[in-house]
Design a protein around this motif. Structure first.
Motif, short mmCIF file in Angstrom:
data_model
loop_
_atom_site.label_atom_id
_atom_site.label_comp_id
_atom_site.label_asym_id
_atom_site.label_seq_id
_atom_site.Cartn_x
_atom_site.Cartn_y
_atom_site.Cartn_z
N ALA A 179 -91.04 -8.80 25.28
CA ALA A 179 -90.03 -9.03 26.31
C ALA A 179 -90.25 -8.19 27.55
O ALA A 179 -89.44 -8.26 28.49
CB ALA A 179 -88.64 -8.76 25.74
N GLY A 180 -91.31 -7.39 27.60
CA GLY A 180 -91.56 -6.57 28.78
C GLY A 180 -91.67 -5.11 28.45
O GLY A 180 -92.18 -4.71 27.41
N ALA A 181 -91.18 -4.25 29.38
CA ALA A 181 -91.21 -2.79 29.24
C ALA A 181 -92.62 -2.25 29.13
O ALA A 181 -92.84 -1.17 28.58
CB ALA A 181 -90.34 -2.33 28.07
N PHE A 182 -93.61 -2.98 29.64
CA PHE A 182 -94.98 -2.49 29.65
C PHE A 182 -95.40 -2.17 31.08
O PHE A 182 -94.79 -2.64 32.05
CB PHE A 182 -95.95 -3.50 29.04
N GLY A 183 -96.42 -1.34 31.22
CA GLY A 183 -96.90 -0.99 32.54
C GLY A 183 -98.22 -0.25 32.49
O GLY A 183 -98.77 0.02 31.42
N ALA A 184 -98.74 0.09 33.66
CA ALA A 184 -100.02 0.77 33.79
C ALA A 184 -99.84 2.28 33.72
O ALA A 184 -98.83 2.82 34.17
CB ALA A 184 -100.69 0.39 35.10
N PHE A 185 -100.84 2.95 33.14
CA PHE A 185 -100.89 4.42 33.08
C PHE A 185 -102.29 4.80 33.56
O PHE A 185 -103.25 4.78 32.79
CB PHE A 185 -100.65 4.89 31.64
N ASN A 186 -102.40 5.15 34.84
CA ASN A 186 -103.70 5.42 35.44
C ASN A 186 -103.86 6.92 35.67
O ASN A 186 -103.00 7.56 36.28
CB ASN A 186 -103.84 4.69 36.78
N ILE A 187 -104.98 7.46 35.17
CA ILE A 187 -105.28 8.88 35.33
C ILE A 187 -106.45 9.01 36.31
O ILE A 187 -107.53 8.48 36.08
CB ILE A 187 -105.63 9.54 33.99
N ILE A 188 -106.18 9.72 37.41
CA ILE A 188 -107.17 9.89 38.47
C ILE A 188 -107.91 11.20 38.26
O ILE A 188 -107.33 12.20 37.83
CB ILE A 188 -106.48 9.89 39.86
N ARG A 189 -109.18 11.21 38.59
CA ARG A 189 -109.96 12.44 38.44
C ARG A 189 -109.46 13.51 39.40
O ARG A 189 -108.91 13.22 40.46
CB ARG A 189 -111.43 12.15 38.72
N ARG A 190 -109.67 14.77 39.03
CA ARG A 190 -109.41 15.86 39.96
C ARG A 190 -110.45 15.84 41.08
O ARG A 190 -111.56 15.33 40.92
CB ARG A 190 -109.46 17.20 39.22
N SER A 191 -110.10 16.42 42.21
CA SER A 191 -110.95 16.33 43.39
C SER A 191 -112.31 17.00 43.18
O SER A 191 -113.29 16.65 43.85
CB SER A 191 -110.25 16.96 44.60
N VAL A 192 -112.39 17.96 42.25
CA VAL A 192 -113.67 18.65 42.03
C VAL A 192 -114.61 17.83 41.16
O VAL A 192 -115.77 18.22 40.97
CB VAL A 192 -113.43 20.03 41.37
N ILE A 193 -114.15 16.74 40.62
CA ILE A 193 -114.98 15.90 39.74
C ILE A 193 -115.57 14.75 40.55
O ILE A 193 -114.84 13.99 41.20
CB ILE A 193 -114.15 15.34 38.57
N ALA A 194 -116.88 14.62 40.49
CA ALA A 194 -117.54 13.52 41.19
C ALA A 194 -117.40 12.23 40.40
O ALA A 194 -117.27 12.23 39.18
CB ALA A 194 -119.02 13.85 41.40
N ILE A 195 -117.42 11.10 41.09
CA ILE A 195 -117.47 9.80 40.44
C ILE A 195 -118.84 9.19 40.72
O ILE A 195 -119.45 9.47 41.75
CB ILE A 195 -116.35 8.85 40.92
N PRO A 196 -119.35 8.38 39.79
CA PRO A 196 -120.72 7.88 39.92
C PRO A 196 -120.83 6.62 40.79
O PRO A 196 -121.65 5.74 40.52
CB PRO A 196 -121.10 7.58 38.47
N TYR A 197 -120.00 6.53 41.81
CA TYR A 197 -120.07 5.41 42.76
C TYR A 197 -119.36 5.85 44.04
O TYR A 197 -118.56 6.80 44.03
CB TYR A 197 -119.42 4.15 42.18
N PRO A 198 -119.66 5.22 45.16
CA PRO A 198 -119.01 5.61 46.42
C PRO A 198 -117.49 5.47 46.32
O PRO A 198 -116.98 4.58 45.63
CB PRO A 198 -119.59 4.63 47.44
N GLU A 199 -116.79 6.34 47.01
CA GLU A 199 -115.33 6.31 47.00
C GLU A 199 -114.85 4.95 47.49
O GLU A 199 -115.18 4.51 48.58
CB GLU A 199 -114.77 7.40 47.92
N PRO A 200 -114.06 4.21 46.65
CA PRO A 200 -113.59 2.89 47.09
C PRO A 200 -112.56 3.03 48.21
O PRO A 200 -111.92 4.07 48.38
CB PRO A 200 -112.97 2.31 45.83
N ALA A 201 -112.39 1.95 48.95
CA ALA A 201 -111.43 1.95 50.06
C ALA A 201 -109.99 1.92 49.56
O ALA A 201 -109.07 2.23 50.30
CB ALA A 201 -111.69 0.74 50.96
N GLY A 202 -109.80 1.56 48.31
CA GLY A 202 -108.46 1.51 47.72
C GLY A 202 -108.59 0.96 46.31
O GLY A 202 -109.70 0.70 45.83
#
Length: 538
Positions: A137-160
């Motif tokens: 019936a619902g009550a679900f949602g997203a739980f997104n964890i973003i890296r800390r700024s000192v951690i690199a990501i293996p791709y260019p920073e996305p625009a959004g």
């Protein structure tokens, strides 16, 4: 001490703090959620939904690695409620896992606060109610964890970035469906598919020439789906917190309980494009659409819709085998995620998780190795902590399939902390299944096609760069093998992500344990923990 001398001393202290890394406590994020019933019409049929602060789907949780997240639930329903955090490890804190084996449910017209830390995690996850069939019936949602700024990501920073919650949906009231199951009847097929709570009106936007990160979660309860974007490629970069080799796909299969993220470059004509999600492994597919709209566009998307796979199981398995861990990427901490040589660790125990289906007392039940799980009145974790007898017995669980009729039981596997376990998910049925393990990730080392697993299958394992995740599919008449280091002390749920099967008994628990009474291995019971069953007065 003179002013100049004191200033010089303070500057030296600050310099030493920078050199030796004096760490401040991680930030806190607070959420207050009122859970209510409300009328919604996702497929055009008015029905009772479960809303969070009046929203359907629920609000997005977004935090950084190691943030402390406090979610206070005000239960305004007419029944108990628990919320679980699918894929969030709850390090040393199975007290906060939000399932009936670890938590007493929140009674109506009361509140309780989940206190958790996104410890050493990044990635795309989800939350939903774990009690009964409420998540229909619902009550679900997203739980997104973003890296800390000192951690690199293996791709260019996305625009959004954008988040798409895709799942099957029923027009029937969730309590009617639950009563149907309680009366021994089967689960009907879904009536439709939704993207962010709508079958066709979700819109995401972006600027031509730029690249965006799109997070996708299967919040459905029964159905796998395939997702694709008209005239755009999908570059897979993350699967449930693990960076993967960046292959580009025309479309991606996502199974119940799974999450992933891909990059999409807006390199087309400035207009609108269809995003299509369609159900898998059925001759006739149900689909939902959304729109990717370029900024400044005055032209909408045009037909025909991009065609995706429907029944083809081998196609899906072949794609799944291409998902590989990126051994050069950083993890949530500034060290390579691929430095863990999992393939060289000695297996301490093999457990075959064979799906079972049958009847008990004339009613449909599901189980594991012919044991159909029954929730006791007292949460397993409370019974274990207070040494309450008669709640569970470690001898009830079975490491291998057993002949004979299905029986009810409370299956708990006793394993030592840091045991390295081989789990074999055996599916002898004609439908694709999905399994999730709380508190851990596992390495998906092999998919077996149209066969029964045997020890000689180990020669086919990927022992170098298998994807590391918490939810895995098991194809029809096939098996899936995973390796897991049970390094998180506590009581952890292993469940079918096909929700009616889980409701009717297809789950077990792992008691990950050692005799060390130390906060280094497990946190104490929260002082405000809810008590119920045999623990109510303790």
């Amino acid at each position: 001490m003179g002013k100049i001398t004191r200033l010089s001393f303070l500057l030296k202290v600050l310099a030493l703090a920078c050199i030796f890394g004096v760490n401040a406590e991680s930030p806190y994020r607070y959420y207050d959620w009122e859970i209510t019933h409300g009328m919604i019409s996702p497929l055009g049929v008015p029905q009772r939904g479960i809303l969070i602060n009046g929203q359907f789907p629920g609000p997005k949780i977004e935090c950084n690695t190691n943030d402390n997240v406090y979610v206070t639930i005000y239960n305004k329903l007419d029944e108990p409620l628990l919320m679980t955090w699918n894929g969030i490890w709850q390090r040393k804190m199975s007290w906060q896992d939000g399932v009936l084996g670890t938590n007493c449910p929140i009674p109506p017209n009361t509140n309780w606060t989940f206190k958790m830390q996104a410890k050493d995690q990044i990635g795309s996850y989800m939350y939903f109610p774990s009690t009964g069939m409420q998540r229909l019936a619902g009550a679900f949602g997203a739980f997104n964890i973003i890296r800390r700024s000192v951690i690199a990501i293996p791709y260019p920073e996305p625009a959004g970035e954008h988040t798409l919650l895709v799942g099957d949906w029923y027009n029937t009231d969730y309590k009617d469906l639950q009563n149907r199951l309680d009366n021994g009847n089967g689960m009907p097929q879904p009536d439709g598919l939704l993207i962010n709570g709508d079958p066709k009106n979700t819109i995401i936007t972006g600027e031509a020439g730029k690249t965006y990160l799109v997070r996708v979660s299967n919040v459905g309860t029964m159905t796998s789906f395939n997702i694709r974007i008209q005239e755009h490629g999908l570059k897979l970069v993350e699967v449930e917190g693990s960076h993967v080799l960046q292959e580009e796909y025309d479309s991606l299969d996502v199974h119940p309980g799974q999450s992933l993220a891909f990059l999409v470059k807006l390199n087309g004509t400035v207009k609108g494009y269809y995003i299509v999600a369609s159900t898998r492994f059925a001759r006739t597919a149900i689909q939902a659409t959304a729109i990717l709209r370029y900024n400044g566009s005055v032209v909408g998307p045009s037909l025909p819709l991009p065609i995706g796979p429907t029944y083809e199981v081998h196609w899906s398995m072949k794609q799944a085998r291409t998902f590989r861990w990126n051994l050069t990427a950083n993890a949530a901490r500034p060290n390579p995620q691929g430095s863990y040589r999992y393939g060289g660790i000695q297996i301490t125990r093999t457990i075959i998780i064979q799906q079972s289906v049958g009847e008990i007392d004339g009613k449909q039940r599901y189980g594991v190795n012919n044991v159909s799980y029954i929730n006791p009145d007292t949460p397993l974790k409370l019974a274990d902590y207070y040494n309450i007898p008669g709640v569970f017995d470690l001898n009830t669980s079975r490491d291998q399939p057993s002949p004979g009729p299905m029986v009810n039981g409370t299956s708990v596997y006793g394993v030592a902390l840091h045991n390295y376990v081989e789990l074999i998910f055996q599916n002898n049925e004609t439908t694709t299944q999905s399994w999730h393990l709380d508190g851990h990730n596992f390495f998906v080392v092999a998919f077996g096609a149209n066969s029964v697993w045997s020890p000689d299958m180990r020669r086919k394992y990927n022992l170098v760069d298998a994807v590391w995740r918490s939810t895995v599919q098991v194809y029809r008449n096939s098996w899936t093998a995973v390796l897991v280091s049970l390094d998180n002390k506590g009581m952890w749920n292993l469940r079918s992500a096909i929700w009616h099967r889980r409701y009717l008994g297809q789950e077990v628990y792992f008691r990950v344990w050692n005799n060390e009474n130390s906060l280094k291995t497990e946190n104490d019971i929260p002082p405000e923990a809810l008590k119920c069953g045999k623990a109510v007065n303790l």
